[in-house]
Design an enzyme around this catalytic site. Structure first.
Site, PDB file in Angstrom:
ATOM      1  N   HIS A  25      -2.446  -1.314  -4.314  1.00  0.00           N
ATOM      2  CA  HIS A  25      -3.905  -1.395  -4.432  1.00  0.00           C
ATOM      3  C   HIS A  25      -4.479   0.007  -4.368  1.00  0.00           C
ATOM      4  CE1 HIS A  25      -4.600  -1.798   0.252  1.00  0.00           C
ATOM      5  NE2 HIS A  25      -3.913  -0.720  -0.069  1.00  0.00           N
TER       6      HIS A  25
ATOM      7  N   SER B 167       0.829  -1.191   0.000  1.00  0.00           N
ATOM      8  CA  SER B 167       0.000   0.000   0.000  1.00  0.00           C
ATOM      9  C   SER B 167       0.875   1.256   0.000  1.00  0.00           C
ATOM     10  CB  SER B 167      -0.962  -0.055   1.202  1.00  0.00           C
ATOM     11  OG  SER B 167      -1.926   0.954   1.141  1.00  0.00           O
TER      12      SER B 167
END
Length: 203
Positions: free
Chosen positions: A128, A103
């Site tokens: 993501h 992330s």
């Protein structure tokens, strides 16, 4: 620095002209221009990293900083404060993932100086779209939804800039959690090299 979740932090004792001096291990490594991000990206951890980056720039603006990342990600705004500081300061910031960079951690890994972004062989990288949830009046939910979409677009632009992938590819590949091996992260452009021994790091 309570980096290790309340575990005891090792101390290093050095001999000086005035006798012995003790450092916690992270302070000692800071003298070698090594900065760690371990665990969640939040305001507290981001403030520590930003302060260390600014300190090392003031110490020597022409010498590289080595930024080691083992993080599952966390707050986007906190992570962006680290990202902006990395781009703002004069020294090159060399990044390395050990363990995981997921992330926001993956964004920071990719944001290292070109040619100086590394992964250890068994590390994992995950990109993501930003996560979010909000309760409240319909108008407030709409405001927060638009903010999440803005953040998603901005993060995709940053990943595209540093990876060399086009924005459409990034948007597609971040639609769901996208886990990568060190080799895949190198192919994708998130890191420049995979290191197995320190000797393989170019000067």
């Amino acid at each position: 620095m309570d980096i290790m979740n309340n575990l005891p932090i090792p101390m290093v004792v050095e001999q000086t002209g005035r006798g012995e001096r003790a450092f916690d291990i992270y302070s000692r490594l800071l003298k070698e221009r090594v900065v760690f991000l371990v665990g969640e990206v939040n305001d507290a951890s981001a403030n520590l990293v930003v302060a260390q980056l600014l300190f090392l720039e003031a110490e020597n603006p022409d010498q590289d900083i080595h930024f080691y990342i083992n993080s599952p990600g966390g707050s986007v705004t906190a992570g962006m404060s680290i990202y902006d500081t990395m781009q703002f300061i004069k020294p090159d910031v060399s990044t390395m993932v050990l363990g995981q960079a997921a992330s926001m951690g993956a964004v920071l890994l990719a944001a290292g100086a070109a040619g100086k972004r590394y992964a250890l062989p068994n590390s994992r990288v995950m990109i993501h779209q930003p996560l979010g949830g909000f309760r409240g009046q319909a108008s407030d939910i709409d405001i927060h939804a638009r903010e999440i979409l803005f953040i998603r677009e901005r993060l995709n632009q940053i990943l595209a800039k540093h990876s060399g992938q086009d924005l459409e590819t990034i948007s597609r590949d971040t639609e769901r959690d996208n886990f990568m091996s060190a080799e895949r992260a190198q192919e994708y452009g998130l890191v420049d090299a995979i290191l197995t021994h320190r000797e393989s790091v170019s000067a």
